[in-house]
Motif scaffolding. Structure first.
Motif, PDB file in Angstrom:
ATOM      1  N   GLU A 140       4.217   5.686  -5.386  1.00  0.00           N
ATOM      2  CA  GLU A 140       4.368   5.584  -6.853  1.00  0.00           C
ATOM      3  C   GLU A 140       3.303   6.421  -7.569  1.00  0.00           C
ATOM      4  OE1 GLU A 140       6.691   4.165  -8.665  1.00  0.00           O
ATOM      5  OE2 GLU A 140       7.653   2.718  -7.335  1.00  0.00           O
ATOM      6  N   ASP A 141       2.036   6.312  -7.106  1.00  0.00           N
ATOM      7  CA  ASP A 141       0.946   7.070  -7.730  1.00  0.00           C
ATOM      8  C   ASP A 141       1.172   8.566  -7.582  1.00  0.00           C
ATOM      9  OD1 ASP A 141      -0.224   4.679  -8.438  1.00  0.00           O
ATOM     10  OD2 ASP A 141      -1.823   4.779  -6.939  1.00  0.00           O
ATOM     11  N   ALA A 142       1.604   8.996  -6.404  1.00  0.00           N
ATOM     12  CA  ALA A 142       1.860  10.425  -6.167  1.00  0.00           C
ATOM     13  C   ALA A 142       3.001  10.908  -7.057  1.00  0.00           C
ATOM     14  CB  ALA A 142       2.185  10.660  -4.690  1.00  0.00           C
ATOM     15  N   HIS A 161       0.836  -1.201   0.000  1.00  0.00           N
ATOM     16  CA  HIS A 161       0.000   0.000   0.000  1.00  0.00           C
ATOM     17  C   HIS A 161       0.873   1.254   0.000  1.00  0.00           C
ATOM     18  CE1 HIS A 161      -3.028   2.955   1.229  1.00  0.00           C
ATOM     19  NE2 HIS A 161      -2.146   3.352   2.119  1.00  0.00           N
ATOM     20  N   LEU A 173       3.949   9.699  -9.975  1.00  0.00           N
ATOM     21  CA  LEU A 173       3.508   9.750 -11.373  1.00  0.00           C
ATOM     22  C   LEU A 173       2.534  10.896 -11.635  1.00  0.00           C
ATOM     23  CD1 LEU A 173       3.165   5.943 -12.102  1.00  0.00           C
ATOM     24  CD2 LEU A 173       4.997   7.489 -12.826  1.00  0.00           C
ATOM     25  N   SER A 174       1.890  11.422 -10.588  1.00  0.00           N
ATOM     26  CA  SER A 174       0.946  12.529 -10.765  1.00  0.00           C
ATOM     27  C   SER A 174       1.671  13.873 -10.902  1.00  0.00           C
ATOM     28  CB  SER A 174      -0.037  12.583  -9.592  1.00  0.00           C
ATOM     29  OG  SER A 174       0.600  13.097  -8.434  1.00  0.00           O
ATOM     30  N   ARG A 214       2.556   1.780  -3.335  1.00  0.00           N
ATOM     31  CA  ARG A 214       1.585   2.168  -4.374  1.00  0.00           C
ATOM     32  C   ARG A 214       1.204   3.646  -4.217  1.00  0.00           C
ATOM     33  NH1 ARG A 214      -1.618  -1.904  -3.791  1.00  0.00           N
ATOM     34  NH2 ARG A 214      -2.963  -0.899  -2.283  1.00  0.00           N
ATOM     35  N   VAL A 215       0.962   4.095  -2.980  1.00  0.00           N
ATOM     36  CA  VAL A 215       0.611   5.500  -2.737  1.00  0.00           C
ATOM     37  C   VAL A 215       1.742   6.415  -3.205  1.00  0.00           C
ATOM     38  CG1 VAL A 215       0.203   7.223  -0.929  1.00  0.00           C
ATOM     39  CG2 VAL A 215      -1.012   5.044  -0.865  1.00  0.00           C
TER      40      VAL A 215
END
Length: 134
Positions: free
Chosen positions: A29-31, A23, A33-34, A26-27
């Motif tokens: 990585e997503d941040a 988790h 990429l944003s 993933r948080v």
């Protein structure tokens, strides 16, 4: 620097620890990429890491990749041994761009005793996104 290392609480089973780490990664990585890529900062971080690894005589640690966005970077390194990993963690705070910053890291051990590590490093004056499981 301020370290947020991967730790397992006594109340957490190995499966829960793995789920939490997944988790958190993933948080982050997503941040990452944003945000917009910062090529100049990415290049500077790569140079500083290479200089730091050479200056500290850390032959057992190899830089794989560094990607920096607006407020933080993801850095991937390989360590030949646990000793190499410990030496890297002990000295990374002395490398330009890595002093007085917030870190989070995860390590994947391999069968031969080596390991890969992914670090998320906040830009100086910034903090990492909130990645804790609620």
């Amino acid at each position: 620097g301020l370290w947020a290392a991967v730790t397992m609480s006594l109340a957490e089973s190995p499966a829960q620890a793995a789920e939490r780490q997944q988790h958190e990664r993933r948080v982050l990585e997503d941040a990452l990429l944003s945000q917009k890529l910062d090529v100049a900062w990415s290049n500077a971080v790569v140079e500083h890491l290479k200089e730091g690894l050479n200056a500290q005589l850390m032959a057992g640690t190899q830089l794989v990749d560094a990607q920096c966005r607006e407020t933080f970077c993801r850095v991937a390194v390989l360590h030949k041994s646990d000793e190499d990993m410990a030496a890297f963690l002990d000295s990374i705070g002395t490398i330009d761009d890595f002093d007085n910053t917030e870190f989070y890291w995860q390590r994947e051990p391999k069968a031969d005793g080596s390991s890969s590590m992914t670090l998320f490093v906040a830009r100086q004056g910034q903090t990492l996104p909130n990645f804790r499981m609620q």
